[in-house]
Design an enzyme around this catalytic site. Structure first.
Site, PDB file in Angstrom:
ATOM      1  N   GLY A 158      48.516  51.836  34.028  1.00  0.00           N
ATOM      2  CA  GLY A 158      48.315  53.131  33.350  1.00  0.00           C
ATOM      3  C   GLY A 158      47.332  54.019  34.070  1.00  0.00           C
ATOM      4  CG  HIS A 173      49.794  45.841  26.853  1.00  0.00           C
ATOM      5  ND1 HIS A 173      51.001  46.435  26.565  1.00  0.00           N
ATOM      6  CD2 HIS A 173      49.096  46.746  27.568  1.00  0.00           C
ATOM      7  CE1 HIS A 173      51.034  47.652  27.104  1.00  0.00           C
ATOM      8  NE2 HIS A 173      49.878  47.864  27.710  1.00  0.00           N
ATOM      9  CG  HIS A 181      46.528  43.663  28.284  1.00  0.00           C
ATOM     10  ND1 HIS A 181      47.244  43.667  29.463  1.00  0.00           N
ATOM     11  CD2 HIS A 181      45.853  44.854  28.252  1.00  0.00           C
ATOM     12  CE1 HIS A 181      47.033  44.803  30.104  1.00  0.00           C
ATOM     13  NE2 HIS A 181      46.177  45.536  29.403  1.00  0.00           N
ATOM     14  NE  ARG A 214      40.906  47.245  27.601  1.00  0.00           N
ATOM     15  CZ  ARG A 214      41.892  47.677  28.394  1.00  0.00           C
ATOM     16  NH1 ARG A 214      41.743  48.751  29.138  1.00  0.00           N
ATOM     17  NH2 ARG A 214      43.030  47.019  28.461  1.00  0.00           N
ATOM     18  CD  GLU A 256      47.315  54.233  29.389  1.00  0.00           C
ATOM     19  OE1 GLU A 256      47.036  53.103  28.958  1.00  0.00           O
ATOM     20  OE2 GLU A 256      47.049  54.607  30.538  1.00  0.00           O
ATOM     21  NE  ARG A 264      46.834  48.896  25.244  1.00  0.00           N
ATOM     22  CZ  ARG A 264      46.310  48.868  26.428  1.00  0.00           C
ATOM     23  NH1 ARG A 264      45.502  47.889  26.764  1.00  0.00           N
ATOM     24  NH2 ARG A 264      46.611  49.790  27.304  1.00  0.00           N
TER      25      ARG A 264
HETATM   26  P1  FAD Z   1      39.529  41.323  37.948  1.00  0.00           P
HETATM   27  O1  FAD Z   1      40.142  42.511  38.536  1.00  0.00           O
HETATM   28  O2  FAD Z   1      40.398  40.422  37.165  1.00  0.00           O
HETATM   29  O3  FAD Z   1      38.889  40.486  39.143  1.00  0.00           O
HETATM   30  C1  FAD Z   1      38.360  39.200  38.912  1.00  0.00           C
HETATM   31  C2  FAD Z   1      38.074  38.553  40.252  1.00  0.00           C
HETATM   32  O4  FAD Z   1      37.297  37.382  40.069  1.00  0.00           O
HETATM   33  C3  FAD Z   1      39.316  38.118  41.002  1.00  0.00           C
HETATM   34  O5  FAD Z   1      39.131  38.445  42.356  1.00  0.00           O
HETATM   35  C4  FAD Z   1      39.324  36.594  40.819  1.00  0.00           C
HETATM   36  O6  FAD Z   1      39.980  35.893  41.832  1.00  0.00           O
HETATM   37  C5  FAD Z   1      37.831  36.315  40.835  1.00  0.00           C
HETATM   38  N1  FAD Z   1      37.416  35.065  40.193  1.00  0.00           N
HETATM   39  C6  FAD Z   1      37.640  34.677  38.917  1.00  0.00           C
HETATM   40  N2  FAD Z   1      37.078  33.473  38.694  1.00  0.00           N
HETATM   41  C7  FAD Z   1      36.470  33.101  39.840  1.00  0.00           C
HETATM   42  C8  FAD Z   1      35.732  31.954  40.251  1.00  0.00           C
HETATM   43  N3  FAD Z   1      35.506  30.919  39.440  1.00  0.00           N
HETATM   44  N4  FAD Z   1      35.276  31.903  41.525  1.00  0.00           N
HETATM   45  C9  FAD Z   1      35.518  32.911  42.386  1.00  0.00           C
HETATM   46  N5  FAD Z   1      36.212  34.021  42.060  1.00  0.00           N
HETATM   47  C10 FAD Z   1      36.688  34.100  40.808  1.00  0.00           C
HETATM   48  N6  FAD Z   1      42.751  48.613  32.522  1.00  0.00           N
HETATM   49  C11 FAD Z   1      42.624  49.953  32.619  1.00  0.00           C
HETATM   50  O7  FAD Z   1      41.534  50.503  32.409  1.00  0.00           O
HETATM   51  N7  FAD Z   1      43.706  50.698  32.979  1.00  0.00           N
HETATM   52  C12 FAD Z   1      44.924  50.164  33.227  1.00  0.00           C
HETATM   53  O8  FAD Z   1      45.857  50.864  33.567  1.00  0.00           O
HETATM   54  C13 FAD Z   1      45.070  48.755  33.103  1.00  0.00           C
HETATM   55  N8  FAD Z   1      46.278  48.168  33.306  1.00  0.00           N
HETATM   56  C14 FAD Z   1      46.349  46.806  33.277  1.00  0.00           C
HETATM   57  C15 FAD Z   1      47.572  46.186  33.586  1.00  0.00           C
HETATM   58  C16 FAD Z   1      47.647  44.818  33.638  1.00  0.00           C
HETATM   59  C17 FAD Z   1      48.965  44.155  33.969  1.00  0.00           C
HETATM   60  C18 FAD Z   1      46.510  44.028  33.381  1.00  0.00           C
HETATM   61  C19 FAD Z   1      46.579  42.537  33.453  1.00  0.00           C
HETATM   62  C20 FAD Z   1      45.304  44.629  33.046  1.00  0.00           C
HETATM   63  C21 FAD Z   1      45.222  46.016  32.997  1.00  0.00           C
HETATM   64  N9  FAD Z   1      44.032  46.654  32.675  1.00  0.00           N
HETATM   65  C22 FAD Z   1      43.933  48.008  32.773  1.00  0.00           C
HETATM   66  C23 FAD Z   1      42.807  45.887  32.508  1.00  0.00           C
HETATM   67  C24 FAD Z   1      42.042  45.922  33.837  1.00  0.00           C
HETATM   68  O9  FAD Z   1      42.952  45.838  34.895  1.00  0.00           O
HETATM   69  C25 FAD Z   1      41.048  44.801  33.959  1.00  0.00           C
HETATM   70  O10 FAD Z   1      40.277  44.707  32.802  1.00  0.00           O
HETATM   71  C26 FAD Z   1      40.141  45.053  35.149  1.00  0.00           C
HETATM   72  O11 FAD Z   1      40.907  45.218  36.306  1.00  0.00           O
HETATM   73  C27 FAD Z   1      39.167  43.916  35.308  1.00  0.00           C
HETATM   74  O12 FAD Z   1      38.480  44.108  36.507  1.00  0.00           O
HETATM   75  P2  FAD Z   1      37.423  43.037  36.951  1.00  0.00           P
HETATM   76  O13 FAD Z   1      36.944  43.441  38.293  1.00  0.00           O
HETATM   77  O14 FAD Z   1      36.454  42.824  35.872  1.00  0.00           O
HETATM   78  O15 FAD Z   1      38.258  41.666  37.069  1.00  0.00           O
HETATM   79  C1  SIN Z   2      48.867  49.948  30.525  1.00  0.00           C
HETATM   80  O1  SIN Z   2      49.185  50.566  31.538  1.00  0.00           O
HETATM   81  O2  SIN Z   2      49.536  49.924  29.495  1.00  0.00           O
HETATM   82  C2  SIN Z   2      47.601  49.149  30.542  1.00  0.00           C
HETATM   83  C3  SIN Z   2      46.457  50.027  30.316  1.00  0.00           C
HETATM   84  C4  SIN Z   2      45.246  49.265  29.902  1.00  0.00           C
HETATM   85  O3  SIN Z   2      45.296  48.057  29.682  1.00  0.00           O
HETATM   86  O4  SIN Z   2      44.207  49.909  29.762  1.00  0.00           O
END
Ligand code: FAD
Ligand code: SIN
Length: 539
Positions: A48, A240, A347, A382, A117, A286
């Site tokens: 998104g 989701h 999700h 959220r 959204e 959601r």
């Molecule tokens: P992540 O991006 O999940 O990164 C976590 C990292 O930690 C990874 O590199 C993983 O390998 C590493 N890791 C985990 N455990 C360990 C360990 N023990 N040792 C070493 N490394 C480890 N949010 C929005 O705001 N907008 C959107 O459009 C949206 N769309 C989404 C679509 C999908 C399909 C999904 C699944 C989620 C979406 N979300 C969206 C939610 C959002 O993507 C996530 O909440 C966000 O990307 C999380 O970022 P992060 O850096 O915290 O974790």
């Molecule tokens: C989506 O594109 O529907 C995901 C967006 C989000 O999780 O914030």
């Protein structure tokens, strides 16, 4: 055993980890550990986009109001204001790094093409087509790779944090490093750092059905909990509403932005049903939409519901959602002429490690950022696309705080990893079986609609599994499957215990035993803190 020394160690290479590393690189040597290839993260699959106020017909006040409404009385309003108002500067920074958001094609020069959204009162979601996360990840990885003070260590899975409490030292329990498994070589090493940042994302894999990729096993929550940090509001698991329902489409999300462009949820007879549940219809927040779908499926006995966007010209669909369109087509679904079968799936973790906006936790030396953190922005549910925004803003705040702190004066002695009497496992099938058991139990008993009886049942079953898993952990040499199993089981139990503590229905926690919000008392957070002195990381 190798011990690597850094000023800062960041665990995770999604948006939170990469932004933290980029900003911390200005202050010292950064080790960036990640358990698979760098790009593998929830971030990489975000569709998104990023919610942010960028036009004159929108306002921080409106975005704050929508966020508070979605959060159902449990957001920390000061945190909401701080994060939302800091958004535009971070978006500008991403653009400086080279990210190109989609622009309006209909009116050249008219600026961003903003998506809408659920729960947003207006269009305010910046996106890169329908592959926003992939683009964010690419640009940030390029940037981090260009930083000479950042060392990236791929395929390094952090097993446990090392704290002074566990080392038996006097004074406050402080995080000083961690043990990690190189999943390619099987070697276990340690890192030592003045400050450790958990940016490990969420834990959708705790549930049988999820939109999350395989990395999302809740490791950071489990690591922080074992190190003595409080875990907050973990009962609020966001489901989701629209994960593609197809036997071969593992975890593929149909973005909420599709509903933002007019798609409606319909039942098998093609009848829209959301208006019966909420005046905002298919674009309600959601928690409401997922619960409505769950109810429709239970009443009708159908295995899924459908999204209908057939009224839109197919060229518009292809242009706005090229990846979703192509993926559906691969599964024999033409969005221009077919209904899209969808089901809810786990999700996002709204709860996590209790933290301030700058990532400060109750354990000195340990910081958290991104989905692993519970800052108070999301409350009980959220608002869509607020997660990437939170990670961007909090990573910068974290680096500012941590960068100004003094580094450790002495290098503490880290004991070598003790495998004890462990031998290579000949029981891989048991580990796989336990993975399925934990995830099925969570799906069946700790899903969208809960009861105390189901939660108690889940607590007993997961408790038994955890004892068994702990025995494997002692008896066998560790593998990534075993370590992640240990984490999903621990996190599952924390979710259940949090759910049992909340005797009301609010946001994403809906229980038939207490179907109303507790109006008589101020909204309260759920906190679990079991090992304030620092748990035992090694065997
Ligand atoms: P992540 O991006 O999940 O990164 C976590 C990292 O930690 C990874 O590199 C993983 O390998 C590493 N890791 C985990 N455990 C360990 C360990 N023990 N040792 C070493 N490394 C480890 N949010 C929005 O705001 N907008 C959107 O459009 C949206 N769309 C989404 C679509 C999908 C399909 C999904 C699944 C989620 C979406 N979300 C969206 C939610 C959002 O993507 C996530 O909440 C966000 O990307 C999380 O970022 P992060 O850096 O915290 O974790
Ligand atoms: C989506 O594109 O529907 C995901 C967006 C989000 O999780 O914030």
């Amino acid at each position: 055993m190798d011990i690597l020394d850094f000023d800062y160690v960041v665990i995770g290479s999604g948006i939170a980890g990469l932004m933290s590393a980029i900003h911390l690189a200005r202050h010292g040597r950064v080790g960036l550990l990640t358990k698979k290839d760098s790009a593998e993260s929830n971030t990489n699959y975000a569709q998104g986009g990023i919610a942010c106020v960028v036009t004159s017909n929108d306002s921080f006040e409106d975005h704050v109001r929508d966020t508070l409404a979605a959060g159902d009385g449990l957001c920390d309003e000061a945190v909401v204001r701080q994060i939302i108002s800091a958004g535009p500067a971070r978006i500008a920074e991403l653009e400086d790094f080279g990210l190109k958001f989609s622009a309006r094609a209909d009116v050249p020069g008219a600026g961003y093409d903003l998506g809408r959204e659920g729960g947003h009162s207006r269009r305010r979601v910046l996106h890169c087509g329908d592959i926003t996360g992939r683009e964010v990840e690419r640009v940030l990885l390029d940037r981090v790779r260009a930083e000479s003070s950042v060392t990236i260590l791929e395929h390094c899975l952090v097993i446990d944090l090392i704290t002074t409490g566990w080392l038996g030292l006097s004074g406050d329990n402080r995080c000083v490093g961690g043990y990690f498994l190189n999943t390619r070589s099987g070697a276990i090493s340690a890192f030592r750092a003045s400050y450790t940042v958990l940016a490990t994302g969420g834990g959708g894999k705790v549930y049988l059905y999820t939109t999350n990729p395989d990395i999302a096993t809740g490791d950071g929550v489990a690591l922080a909990w074992r190190a003595g940090a409080p875990i907050k509001n973990l009962e609020f698991i966001q489901f989701h509403p629209t994960c593609l329902y197809h036997p071969e489409a593992k975890s593929f999300l149909i973005s909420e932005a599709v509903r933002g462009e007019g798609a409606r949820l319909v039942n098998a007879r093609g009848e829209p049903f959301m208006e019966r549940y909420d005046p905002r219809g298919s674009l309600a927040p959601r928690d409401i939409v997922a619960r409505a779908i769950d109810h429709e499926m239970k009443v009708s006995g159908e295995p899924c519901v459908y999204l209908d966007i057939r009224h839109k010209p197919v060229d518009f669909i292809k242009d706005r959602f090229p990846n979703i369109y192509a993926t559906c087509l691969r599964f024999g679904i033409d969005m221009g002429s077919d209904l899209i079968p969808v089901v809810p799936a786990a999700h996002y973790f709204c709860g996590g490690v209790a933290a301030q906006v700058d990532g400060t936790t109750a354990v000195p030396g340990l910081y958290v950022c991104g989905e692993v953190a519970c800052t108070g922005l999301h409350g009980a549910n959220r608002l869509a696309s607020n997660s990437l925004l939170e990670a961007l803003v909090c990573a910068q705040a974290l680096a500012e705080t941590v960068g100004a702190l003094p580094r450790a004066a002495e290098a503490l002695k880290i004991p070598a990893w003790q495998p004890g009497q462990a031998v290579p496992s000949d029981e891989a099938i048991v580990i796989e079986h336990n993975w399925n058991e934990v995830r099925t139990c969570m799906w069946d008993y700790v899903g969208i609609v809960r009861t105390d009886k189901r939660l108690e049942r889940a607590r007993r079953r997961i408790g038994n599994l955890r004892s068994e898993i702990q025995q494997y952990y002692f008896d066998y040499l560790v593998t990534s499957d075993l370590l992640e199993l240990r984490n999903i089981a621990a996190v599952g139990e924390l979710i259940v215990r949090s759910g049992l503590q909340r005797q009301e229905s609010r946001g994403l926690h809906y229980t038939l035993d207490y179907p109303q919000k507790d109006a008589g008392a101020p909204a309260r957070d759920t906190l679990i803190r079991d090992q304030p002195g620092g748990g035992r990381p090694a065997k």
